[in-house]
Design a protein around this motif. Sequence first.
Motif, mmCIF file in Angstrom:
data_model
loop_
_atom_site.group_PDB
_atom_site.id
_atom_site.type_symbol
_atom_site.label_atom_id
_atom_site.label_comp_id
_atom_site.label_asym_id
_atom_site.label_seq_id
_atom_site.Cartn_x
_atom_site.Cartn_y
_atom_site.Cartn_z
ATOM 1 N N ASP A 1 0.826 -1.212 0.000
ATOM 2 C CA ASP A 1 0.000 0.000 0.000
ATOM 3 C C ASP A 1 0.856 1.256 0.000
ATOM 4 O O ASP A 1 0.602 2.202 -0.763
ATOM 5 C CB ASP A 1 -0.919 0.012 1.219
ATOM 6 C CG ASP A 1 -2.114 -0.911 1.042
ATOM 7 O OD1 ASP A 1 -2.223 -1.544 -0.024
ATOM 8 O OD2 ASP A 1 -2.936 -1.002 1.979
ATOM 9 N N TRP B 1 -4.803 2.973 4.965
ATOM 10 C CA TRP B 1 -5.958 3.669 5.535
ATOM 11 C C TRP B 1 -6.012 3.463 7.047
ATOM 12 O O TRP B 1 -6.225 4.410 7.821
ATOM 13 C CB TRP B 1 -7.218 3.134 4.865
ATOM 14 C CG TRP B 1 -8.540 3.557 5.405
ATOM 15 C CD1 TRP B 1 -9.461 2.770 6.020
ATOM 16 C CD2 TRP B 1 -9.124 4.859 5.347
ATOM 17 N NE1 TRP B 1 -10.571 3.488 6.349
ATOM 18 C CE2 TRP B 1 -10.396 4.785 5.951
ATOM 19 C CE3 TRP B 1 -8.687 6.090 4.855
ATOM 20 C CZ2 TRP B 1 -11.240 5.883 6.077
ATOM 21 C CZ3 TRP B 1 -9.530 7.187 4.976
ATOM 22 C CH2 TRP B 1 -10.794 7.082 5.577
ATOM 23 N N ILE C 1 -6.420 8.841 0.351
ATOM 24 C CA ILE C 1 -6.691 7.404 0.457
ATOM 25 C C ILE C 1 -8.192 7.148 0.515
ATOM 26 O O ILE C 1 -8.698 6.188 -0.085
ATOM 27 C CB ILE C 1 -5.988 6.822 1.702
ATOM 28 C CG1 ILE C 1 -4.467 6.926 1.554
ATOM 29 C CG2 ILE C 1 -6.388 5.370 1.925
ATOM 30 C CD1 ILE C 1 -3.696 6.489 2.783
ATOM 31 N N LYS C 2 -8.915 8.022 1.221
ATOM 32 C CA LYS C 2 -10.374 7.881 1.290
ATOM 33 C C LYS C 2 -11.004 8.002 -0.098
ATOM 34 O O LYS C 2 -11.927 7.261 -0.440
ATOM 35 C CB LYS C 2 -10.951 8.936 2.225
ATOM 36 C CG LYS C 2 -12.464 8.881 2.360
ATOM 37 C CD LYS C 2 -12.983 9.986 3.269
ATOM 38 C CE LYS C 2 -14.517 9.927 3.355
ATOM 39 N NZ LYS C 2 -15.054 11.004 4.229
ATOM 40 N N ARG D 1 -4.939 6.315 10.155
ATOM 41 C CA ARG D 1 -5.958 6.617 11.171
ATOM 42 C C ARG D 1 -5.418 6.370 12.575
ATOM 43 O O ARG D 1 -5.678 7.157 13.495
ATOM 44 C CB ARG D 1 -7.189 5.764 10.919
ATOM 45 C CG ARG D 1 -8.027 6.261 9.736
ATOM 46 C CD ARG D 1 -8.951 5.184 9.213
ATOM 47 N NE ARG D 1 -9.843 4.653 10.227
ATOM 48 C CZ ARG D 1 -10.431 3.462 10.152
ATOM 49 N NH1 ARG D 1 -10.192 2.674 9.106
ATOM 50 N NH2 ARG D 1 -11.241 3.057 11.098
ATOM 51 N N TYR E 1 -6.298 1.213 -0.731
ATOM 52 C CA TYR E 1 -5.149 1.033 0.167
ATOM 53 C C TYR E 1 -5.663 0.779 1.594
ATOM 54 O O TYR E 1 -5.525 1.621 2.476
ATOM 55 C CB TYR E 1 -4.259 2.273 0.150
ATOM 56 C CG TYR E 1 -3.935 2.783 -1.237
ATOM 57 C CD1 TYR E 1 -3.138 2.046 -2.100
ATOM 58 C CD2 TYR E 1 -4.429 4.006 -1.679
ATOM 59 C CE1 TYR E 1 -2.834 2.511 -3.370
ATOM 60 C CE2 TYR E 1 -4.128 4.491 -2.945
ATOM 61 C CZ TYR E 1 -3.331 3.734 -3.788
ATOM 62 O OH TYR E 1 -3.044 4.204 -5.046
ATOM 63 N N LEU F 1 -4.584 11.069 4.166
ATOM 64 C CA LEU F 1 -5.749 10.285 4.556
ATOM 65 C C LEU F 1 -6.953 10.613 3.660
ATOM 66 O O LEU F 1 -7.724 9.718 3.270
ATOM 67 C CB LEU F 1 -6.087 10.549 6.022
ATOM 68 C CG LEU F 1 -6.937 9.501 6.744
ATOM 69 C CD1 LEU F 1 -6.263 8.139 6.715
ATOM 70 C CD2 LEU F 1 -7.202 9.926 8.177
#
Length: 346
Positions: A296, A329, A318-319, A333, A325, A315
Amino acid sequence: MIELLAEFDPIMQEHTSRILQGETHYHYLSHKIQNEMIQLLAQEVKGLIIDRVKDAKYFSFKLNCTSDASNDEQMSLVLRCVNVSESPIRVQEFFIDFLKVYDTSGLGLYNKLVEALNVHGFDIDNIRGQGYDNGSDMKGKNKVYHVSKLLQSEDMQIDIAIRELKGLPSFLQNYREVGFQDAMVEATEIANKMEVELIFVEKCVVHRKRQFDESTGEDVTQSAEENFKNNYFLYIIDQAISLFSTSFEENFGILWNFEKLKAIEPEKLRTFCNNLVNITIYGENSDLNGDDLYEDLCMVCRNLPEGINSVIDVLTYIKEMEGSYPNAWIAYRILLTIPVIVAYAK
């Protein structure tokens, strides 16, 4: 206040008129009803907060013990999570409750914490960080009462939600040079409010007789203020810099240092991923897989758009990839969930 509202609201005007004329005895204006309505509103707000933390899955807690007006010991409970259900993604901290504490030992605070989390339906296995004020007896004893392989928060750290992580070392280094004077100004203001004099007590210097083979050079004598600055204030700052460099940066540094992430050698990146899995594992289970996290991060490095320079931006990207990924992710977080400053009950 109700009579004032009645001047502008016909429904309230009719209600107060019926009360004054004795047409109804159920006016809902007693202090009991008011307190009940406040309690219902509080429960609704708390319910929304709890749902938000549960939606985030991973969370951290921060505890602070203090005495209330009746001198009863109480503990404030604050939860921290990454709100990914809304845009933009935000790191949020929520006050949950004041908890009455009768046993301030490490075990007593632990039991009270677990009880509160269970009441609200939180899964303790999803805790990823913890923080305490200096007065809490739980820190230092939590190895006996450990929760979910928690990541320790150190004294004297700065909140990553306030300052960009990659700016921390330089911030601390700059604060080392100018921070003492700032601290003295603040200490003077506090002393003035307390109507006490801010002085550094000079210790009596004891001169011992020199031996014949000792150097005859004069010893450097520091004032009490210089001694405090060099042996206490700067010592704490240096410890913070050292802890950040050797602990937090070592375990998570590659995730926020994008230049280092792009330039790191494959084997070192794989080692980093495996280490991250090890420190976030609980029992035999972990939400991360070292090999998948490695893949990732390699893909994120190659595809990350220009102009992204913060963890929140990564982030968010990635969202937007909608599950491309999954391990990255989770890792980002967890990074943003960990608290690095203690709680204050104000």
